[in-house]
Design a protein around this motif. Structure first.
Motif, PDB file in Angstrom:
ATOM      1  N   GLN A   9       0.811  -1.224   0.000  1.00 39.28           N
ATOM      2  CA  GLN A   9       0.000   0.000   0.000  1.00 39.28           C
ATOM      3  C   GLN A   9       0.843   1.272   0.000  1.00 39.28           C
ATOM      4  O   GLN A   9       0.317   2.368  -0.163  1.00 39.28           O
ATOM      5  CB  GLN A   9      -0.923   0.016   1.230  1.00 39.28           C
ATOM      6  N   LYS A  33       0.844   3.579  -3.250  1.00 36.54           N
ATOM      7  CA  LYS A  33      -0.477   4.190  -3.406  1.00 36.54           C
ATOM      8  C   LYS A  33      -0.674   5.329  -2.400  1.00 36.54           C
ATOM      9  O   LYS A  33      -1.167   6.406  -2.749  1.00 36.54           O
ATOM     10  CB  LYS A  33      -1.562   3.123  -3.222  1.00 36.54           C
ATOM     11  N   LEU A  61      -1.109   9.385  -3.094  1.00 32.00           N
ATOM     12  CA  LEU A  61      -2.259  10.097  -2.540  1.00 32.00           C
ATOM     13  C   LEU A  61      -1.801  11.350  -1.796  1.00 32.00           C
ATOM     14  O   LEU A  61      -2.316  12.449  -2.021  1.00 32.00           O
ATOM     15  CB  LEU A  61      -3.055   9.185  -1.607  1.00 32.00           C
ATOM     16  N   SER A 105     -10.424  13.811   4.731  1.00 34.25           N
ATOM     17  CA  SER A 105     -11.420  13.138   3.905  1.00 34.25           C
ATOM     18  C   SER A 105     -10.745  12.229   2.886  1.00 34.25           C
ATOM     19  O   SER A 105     -11.169  11.086   2.673  1.00 34.25           O
ATOM     20  CB  SER A 105     -12.292  14.183   3.203  1.00 34.25           C
ATOM     21  N   ALA A 106      -9.685  12.713   2.266  1.00 37.68           N
ATOM     22  CA  ALA A 106      -8.960  11.904   1.281  1.00 37.68           C
ATOM     23  C   ALA A 106      -8.273  10.715   1.942  1.00 37.68           C
ATOM     24  O   ALA A 106      -8.202   9.624   1.371  1.00 37.68           O
ATOM     25  CB  ALA A 106      -7.938  12.771   0.549  1.00 37.68           C
ATOM     26  N   THR A 140      -9.272   8.947   4.387  1.00 31.18           N
ATOM     27  CA  THR A 140     -10.175   7.881   4.854  1.00 31.18           C
ATOM     28  C   THR A 140     -10.187   6.694   3.904  1.00 31.18           C
ATOM     29  O   THR A 140     -10.540   5.586   4.306  1.00 31.18           O
ATOM     30  CB  THR A 140     -11.614   8.398   5.048  1.00 31.18           C
ATOM     31  N   SER A 141      -9.753   6.890   2.656  1.00 32.02           N
ATOM     32  CA  SER A 141      -9.711   5.787   1.697  1.00 32.02           C
ATOM     33  C   SER A 141      -8.406   5.000   1.787  1.00 32.02           C
ATOM     34  O   SER A 141      -8.276   3.939   1.174  1.00 32.02           O
ATOM     35  CB  SER A 141      -9.868   6.321   0.271  1.00 32.02           C
ATOM     36  N   ALA A 142      -7.436   5.491   2.551  1.00 30.14           N
ATOM     37  CA  ALA A 142      -6.123   4.841   2.638  1.00 30.14           C
ATOM     38  C   ALA A 142      -6.191   3.616   3.543  1.00 30.14           C
ATOM     39  O   ALA A 142      -6.934   3.579   4.521  1.00 30.14           O
ATOM     40  CB  ALA A 142      -5.090   5.830   3.168  1.00 30.14           C
ATOM     41  N   VAL A 143      -5.402   2.606   3.189  1.00 34.56           N
ATOM     42  CA  VAL A 143      -5.311   1.386   3.993  1.00 34.56           C
ATOM     43  C   VAL A 143      -4.126   1.556   4.943  1.00 34.56           C
ATOM     44  O   VAL A 143      -2.983   1.230   4.614  1.00 34.56           O
ATOM     45  CB  VAL A 143      -5.134   0.145   3.100  1.00 34.56           C
TER      46      VAL A 143
END
Length: 91
Positions: A27, A30, A34, A61-62, A64-67
């Motif tokens: 991850q 990615k 980001l 907010s952006a 929150t999609s990260a693992v």
């Protein structure tokens, strides 16, 4: 399996915070893309202290999609004779 850990610290009066974000190698690229994409033109780094409240919300907010696994550690400090902070028990 190796992991990548990123650490940041902050102190507010007698409270010391340590945040640790753990990212798996799969991850990492990615997440870096980001974060780099969230920078403003000519901005070298993201740092909450320098961001406006609206930008902070946008960044969070952006993210929150990260693992990512995040742990936050809290310690209370008192000043000793030598001026060094030390952890205080919360019994």
């Amino acid at each position: 399996m190796s992991l990548h850990a990123f650490v940041d610290e902050s102190r507010r009066n007698n409270t010391y915070l340590l945040g640790v974000a753990v990212v798996s190698p799969g991850q990492l690229t990615k997440l870096r893309k980001l974060l780099m994409g969230l920078r403003m033109p000519n901005q070298r780094e993201l740092h909450f202290k320098k961001e406006t409240p609206a930008r902070r919300k946008q960044i969070l907010s952006a993210l929150t999609s990260a693992v990512v696994h995040v742990d936050i550690y809290l310690a209370c400090c008192r000043r000793g004779k030598n001026g060094q902070g030390r952890p205080v028990s919360r019994d």
